[in-house]
Every structure is written in C-alpha cells, then in structure tokens.
Design an enzyme around this catalytic site. Structure first.
Site, PDB file in Angstrom:
ATOM      1  N   LYS A  28      37.933  42.150  44.879  1.00 12.55           N
ATOM      2  CA  LYS A  28      38.038  42.469  46.306  1.00 12.55           C
ATOM      3  C   LYS A  28      36.754  42.136  47.085  1.00 12.55           C
ATOM      4  CE  LYS A  28      36.926  47.410  45.790  1.00 12.55           C
ATOM      5  NZ  LYS A  28      35.665  47.407  46.528  1.00 12.55           N
ATOM      6  N   THR A  29      35.586  42.400  46.485  1.00  9.01           N
ATOM      7  CA  THR A  29      34.331  42.084  47.187  1.00  9.01           C
ATOM      8  C   THR A  29      34.201  40.583  47.401  1.00  9.01           C
ATOM      9  OG1 THR A  29      33.285  44.019  46.169  1.00  9.01           O
ATOM     10  CG2 THR A  29      31.826  42.402  47.164  1.00  9.01           C
ATOM     11  N   ASP A 214      36.493  48.102  53.568  1.00  9.83           N
ATOM     12  CA  ASP A 214      36.627  48.166  52.112  1.00  9.83           C
ATOM     13  C   ASP A 214      36.997  49.595  51.692  1.00  9.83           C
ATOM     14  OD1 ASP A 214      36.526  47.440  49.458  1.00  9.83           O
ATOM     15  OD2 ASP A 214      34.350  47.586  49.306  1.00  9.83           O
ATOM     16  N   GLU A 215      37.609  49.750  50.523  1.00 10.39           N
ATOM     17  CA  GLU A 215      38.010  51.062  49.978  1.00 10.39           C
ATOM     18  C   GLU A 215      38.829  51.854  51.008  1.00 10.39           C
ATOM     19  OE1 GLU A 215      37.650  51.515  46.969  1.00 10.39           O
ATOM     20  OE2 GLU A 215      35.779  50.662  46.230  1.00 10.39           O
ATOM     21  N   GLN A 245      43.843  54.058  43.248  1.00  6.49           N
ATOM     22  CA  GLN A 245      42.467  54.501  42.993  1.00  6.49           C
ATOM     23  C   GLN A 245      41.987  55.506  44.037  1.00  6.49           C
ATOM     24  OE1 GLN A 245      39.629  51.538  41.216  1.00  6.49           O
ATOM     25  NE2 GLN A 245      41.105  50.063  42.008  1.00  6.49           N
ATOM     26  N   ARG A 602      38.110  51.029  33.869  1.00  6.46           N
ATOM     27  CA  ARG A 602      36.677  50.721  33.767  1.00  6.46           C
ATOM     28  C   ARG A 602      36.416  49.923  32.490  1.00  6.46           C
ATOM     29  NH1 ARG A 602      36.214  50.460  38.281  1.00  6.46           N
ATOM     30  NH2 ARG A 602      38.426  50.957  38.280  1.00  6.46           N
TER      31      ARG A 602
END
Length: 671
Positions: A28-29, A214-215, A245, A602
């Site tokens: 995503k970044t 973002d997020e 998430q 993770r």
C-alpha cells in the site's frame, strides 16, 4: 517502480472518490508514493495541492523519504505529508485568527490533561482515579461527536454524565484562559471551523485538490467528517485501508466508515489489492480462513506466489513458565539449524503482562531481546523537564509547564509558596507567571521568598528574549544556567543510569539544532513548531524502535501492526486471553479475530501458536480452554505439538465450546 495490475489501476485512477482495499503485505505504501508521483508527473497536479495523511510520524516519514527519490527538495517541501493531528495543527496555525486563539498556544499531552482534570474536578469526583479516566474519555468522546460543553450538558442521561459535562466546561474554560489545546482539539477545532465557516471550507477545498489517506480503517467519527469536509468540493481522493486490520475500536476507530463512504459517495470506485508479497501460501491460507468468519463490507482474499512453506505449529504446554521455556527453546534450536538472526523472531501477545515470564527465561538463557513498550524517548523525565522549559518560554501562560519547571532543579520555592501563588492567580484571574509581576503579590510573601520568585522571573524573561535572537543556543543556555547535568548526577546513585540520562539530554539538544537548521528533506522549523512536533510525536507514536539490533522482539499484537518478521510466535492462545475475556463479555469477538489475523500476517516464513493447559492467576490455578481461533485454521495445515511429539488432529469441526472440550479430553487421553 514495477507495479502489478491492481496497483497500477489504483495509481492511475485519479478522478473521483477511490477506495483501495489493501490487504496485508500488498504494497500500500508503494501505491501511495507512486500515486503522488503520478499526480505530479502525469496529471499536472501542483505539489502544494496534494495532501497525504496517515496515523504515525514513522509512516509519514517513510513516504517522504521514498518520494524524495523522485521529487526535488523544493517541491517535496510543498507536499503535505503528515499525521491527522499534524494536519489539524497546520489548519489551526493558518486559521488562528478565525479560531480566536493566540499564536503562542501550548499543547497538552495525556499526563497534562489528567493533572488539570484532577484539579478542576476535585469537588465533583473527589480524586477518584477511575472516574478521572472516565471523565477524560467522556471529554474525548464529546469532541469526537463535535459537542462543546454546553451541547454536552443538554444530552447527558445520568447524574454522573451531568458531573462530567460540568467538569468539561471547567476544563474548557481553563484551556482557553491558559491558551492551551489538548490532543483532541487538533481535530475538533479545524473540523468545527470547516463545518461552520463556508469561506474557510472553500479555501481549504481549493487548496487540497487531491487527498490521500492511509490506514483509513482506523479513522474515527470526527476524522471521517474532516476528510469529507476537505474533499466535498471535487471528491478527488484516495483512501487506503483494510477492514480486516481494524483493531483500534477502543480508541474510537470505526471500520464502518468504509460503509459510510459508499453511502456518502455513490460513485465510489473500489480497488482490491489482494496479492501478498510477504507471507507463504500456507500462512495466507490460515489468515484467509480465519478472517472469513467475520462479516465483511467488501469481500477479498489474499494470495501469494511464494512457496507453500512449513505447517503452522500449535504448541501445547503445561503452564505459562513451560510455555516460555518451550518457545525460547524452539527459537534457540531453530536459529542454530537455519543459521538465522535473533532479530528474525518475534513473540507476540495480547497483553503486556504476558512478557514477564518470557523475559525471565530469556535472561536465564542469555538470549538478547527487546520488549516494545509505550515509553518513548520524549517521555523520559530528563527530557520531559527540558521540553516543559521550552513550552513555558513559548507560552508563559502555561501554568502546568510553570509548575513542572519552577523547582526543577530546586529554587527554594516551596509548596506553601506555590499554594499561595496559585490562590492569588485564581483570585486575580491571572497566570502564575504574570501573578509574580503583580505589585500586590509582594504583600503575601516573605522578603527572601519574593526574591526567589523574582530571580526566576527575570531569568525566564532573558531566555524568552533569546527566542528571536539566538534560538540555536537557547537549550544550551537553559541547561548551563540551571546546572541541569550536575543536578541529574546528584539525583542518581547509578553512574550508568546517569550517563544514559546525560546522553539523552545531549541527543535532545542535537535534535533541536538539526530541526532549527533543517536538512535535505526537512525544512527548518521554529521553536514553537519543534515543541509541537515533539509533543505530537510522543502522543501519536509512543515508542522509539531500533529494528536493526540483533534481538528477539517481544510486543503486543496491537504494536506489531505494520511490521513483519520471518518467524512469528503468537502466545497465550486461550479463551479469556485471546480472545480477551472483556471482549467475550461485550461480544466483540470480531475485533479479536482481526487482531489474530494481524498477528498471523506478520509472519513471512513460519508461524507458531501456543497455549497452556493451566495458568496461575491471583493465587489460583485456572484451566483455560484453547482459543476458538485455533479451530478456525485449516486442519491440514497445522501440527499440534506436545512434549516434542507431533499430533495431527483431524475432523475437529467448529469452534463451539463442546468441541473444544472434546479435543481437550482427546489430548489428555492420548498424550
């Protein structure tokens, strides 16, 4: 940068509202950075008209560093890349006259807020710690709903809430009198202003031609309203998030904001990024199967082109000490067999207390480790004191900062003197610092006491004069004048701890000088901006992490979000721990499942889960049931391990209590 089909589509969609559902490890970044560059190079957007917002300074800095490779410094400085609260601060600073705030306002952190709430609510709450926390939460919720104290008082439904609303009014009056904003104000005030003032709203909508967030799944009610107010004019925005998430409902996050988006922007275009570049196929299969038990606004399924990977191991141990021993033993042998580093391993848990027994076993085995905590560099007392000095010289009306520094180090200004000063200031409606200069104050103090107060006042005024003349030397001057390092030394019996504190002080001085002068990426800041940045960073990020040290990382599942490790251990997979007993009572299992999903994703190569057959708690022995989430994983991809003997348990359907009990009986009989 090479992009896959979904990533490329997300980058090139630049007209109208866009929601990117970016699964864990899907890049995503990378997409946000590429989209900003695409907007500039291909769509003709000016850098000053692009705003990217995220939740942590670390994430914002990472975006800046990546964009810096493609955009010159002059243009990079024009792009707003910040946290929500830093953006709010920017709006407040720009619209300061409209808000009726003096430009030298101070910013409260949580500690400052509790001190003031305790003081102003003594009559109503009698210093009850539990009620003070509830009051703080009440005020935060009111601001999240855009309610001022008067409006809050009108909608209260109980006597306790009425007391809270009255305290909210006192607190609000105190902040205004001292020219202070709290953390919630940084979103509350700009949102309220944009909502009420059309000319201000249109100006900011014109300024922000393209907005990226973002997020997005972590936004709360007021953050959603701010996004909507800033983008209502052209609806050109990209929101990146993953409802799977969303793990912060306890601090106001509303994953249903994704659904609100579809309702408020009917022409919303949704792009799913499902290609995970992080985890093995087996790990992703487990994550997908687990999270499929939650309701979804939009369906998505992660996939990987990496190898299948090892089976997921579930470690069954006798008690929490045996759990720690077994996990550490696994890591030691795994590392030797695979020639890996300690930093490749992470131990994740639901609650901080679970780390204690692991720390003991790690020490016994001389294994290097690092426990992530909420204690940041900026929260350390030796640093907080100096920041309080800077806060005070910027805003001498900041009574909290005054009380922190007036006797640090001691200046023979005792508690009785301060009580008299506080009473005088209250009666005369002045700040503590201004009260010292009042001609009437001399009458209530002895000659030597008044002399000490005046000496402090004269010195502070000299320091204040340095702000415009020589801000680079200002902290050096404070440290030397108050003999701060010597005072720290005299108050520490441990030479190692003292050296650590002195090193921290030197680091702070170095940071401030660097920020005052700027660098290749960051423009120079003034002292006000630096102090505000420090307080924001402390509140938002809460921790300083060095990921390059070769140590096993121990942290909560919440803290692990955004990180990745080759090998992950999630411990305490038991009913009452994960899911937490409070969420079982409140029927908030969906969020606990999302928390486990975050933990699982993770892991890059291997995943281990563990639980105990019994635990010692408050002097009693408990016999917890294995977590229901263990039975939502793909049976053919997991190995149940006990006493180093692998046991495959097949055909264990559902997560019902009866089936869990049935499994437990089988384990006890067979092993």
């Amino acid at each position: 940068m090479c992009l896959n089909y979904s990533q490329n589509k997300a980058v090139q969609l630049t007209q109208g509202p866009c929601l990117i559902l970016a699964g864990a490890g899907s890049g995503k970044t990378k997409v946000i950075v590429n989209k900003i560059i695409y907007l500039i190079n291909q769509c003709g957007y000016k850098t000053k008209n692009i705003v990217a917002v995220t939740f942590t300074n670390k994430a914002a800095q990472e975006m800046k560093n990546r964009i810096a490779k493609y955009v010159c410094k002059i243009e990079l400085d024009k792009i707003t890349i910040s946290t929500f609260h830093a953006l709010g601060m920017k709006i407040i600073r720009t619209e300061i006259t409209k808000l009726g705030i003096k430009s030298n306002f101070s910013l409260f952190d949580e500690h400052d807020q509790i001190i003031v709430l305790k003081k102003i609510s003594k009559k109503e709450l009698n210093n009850n710690v539990t009620l003070l926390k509830k009051l703080s939460l009440f005020i935060s919720k009111c601001k999240n709903k855009l309610l001022n104290p008067i409006q809050a008082l009108k909608i209260v439904s109980s006597n306790l809430e009425k007391k809270f609303a009255e305290c909210y009014k006192k607190y609000d009056d105190y902040l205004k009198f001292c020219n202070i904003l709290d953390f919630d104000d940084l979103i509350f005030l700009p949102t309220l202003l944009l909502k009420k003032n059309k000319s201000v709203r249109l100006r900011w909508q014109k300024k922000i031609r393209y907005l990226l967030v973002d997020e997005y799944q972590d936004t709360n009610n007021i953050q959603y309203k701010l996004i909507k107010l800033l983008s209502d004019n052209n609806s050109n925005f990209t929101l990146v998030g993953d409802d799977d998430q969303s793990i912060y409902s306890w601090r106001g996050a509303q994953p249903q904001n994704i659904l609100r988006l579809k309702e408020d922007f009917p022409n919303l275009q949704v792009i799913k990024m499902e290609h995970n570049y992080r985890s093995s196929k087996r790990i992703l299969k487990a994550a997908n199967l687990l999270i499929a038990n939650n309701p979804h606004f939009f369906q998505k399924k992660l996939f990987s082109e990496l190898e299948n990977g090892s089976k997921i191991k579930i470690l069954i141990t006798e008690n929490e000490e045996e759990e720690a021993k077994e996990v550490i033993k696994k890591i030691i042998f795994h590392r030797l067999l695979n020639n890996t580093f300690y930093k490749d391993y992470a131990i994740l848990y639901r609650s901080n207390y679970q780390s204690r027994v692991f720390e003991k076993i790690l020490i016994q085995n001389r294994v290097p480790y690092h426990i992530s905590s909420n204690i940041s560099f900026l929260s350390r007392p030796e640093i907080k004191n100096l920041i309080a000095y800077l806060r005070f010289i910027i805003n001498p009306n900041d009574d909290n900062a005054f009380l922190m520094i007036v006797n640090t180090p001691p200046r023979k200004i005792g508690s009785i003197t301060l009580k008299k000063l506080i009473q005088f200031a209250k009666e005369n409606k002045k700040s503590l610092f201004c009260s010292i200069s009042d001609i009437e104050i001399k009458k209530i103090f002895k000659k030597n006491t008044f002399k000490n107060l005046q000496k402090f006042t004269f010195w502070i005024k000299k320091i204040i004069d340095m702000i415009d003349q020589d801000s680079l030397s200002i902290l050096d001057k404070i440290i030397i004048d108050i003999n701060y390092k010597e005072w720290l030394k005299n108050n520490s019996t441990d030479l190692k701890i003292n050296n650590f504190k002195i090193k921290n002080v030197d680091t702070l001085v170095k940071w401030i000088k660097q920020m005052l002068t700027g660098n290749a990426i960051e423009k120079p800041l003034n002292l006000f901006e630096i102090v505000a940045k420090f307080i924001l960073r402390d509140i938002v990020d809460k921790k300083e992490e060095n990921t390059d040290i070769n140590t096993i990382r121990l942290m909560t599942l919440h803290a692990s979000k955004g990180l990745e490790f080759p090998f992950v251990f999630i411990i305490g997979m038991e009913e009452g721990i994960l899911p937490h007993h409070s969420t079982i009572i409140s029927d908030n299992i969906d969020e606990e499942r999302r928390l486990v999903y975050v933990g699982i994703t993770r892991a890059k190569k291997e995943l281990f889960l563990s639980y105990c057959e019994k635990r010692y708690q408050y002097g009693s022995i408990l016999y917890p049931e294995p977590s229901r989430f263990l039975f939502e994983l793909p049976k053919q991809d997991i190995l149940w391990e006990k006493n180093n003997k692998n046991q495959n348990y097949k055909n264990k359907k559902s997560n019902s209590y009866s089936n869990i009990m049935h499994l437990k009986r089988i384990l006890k009989n067979k092993i």
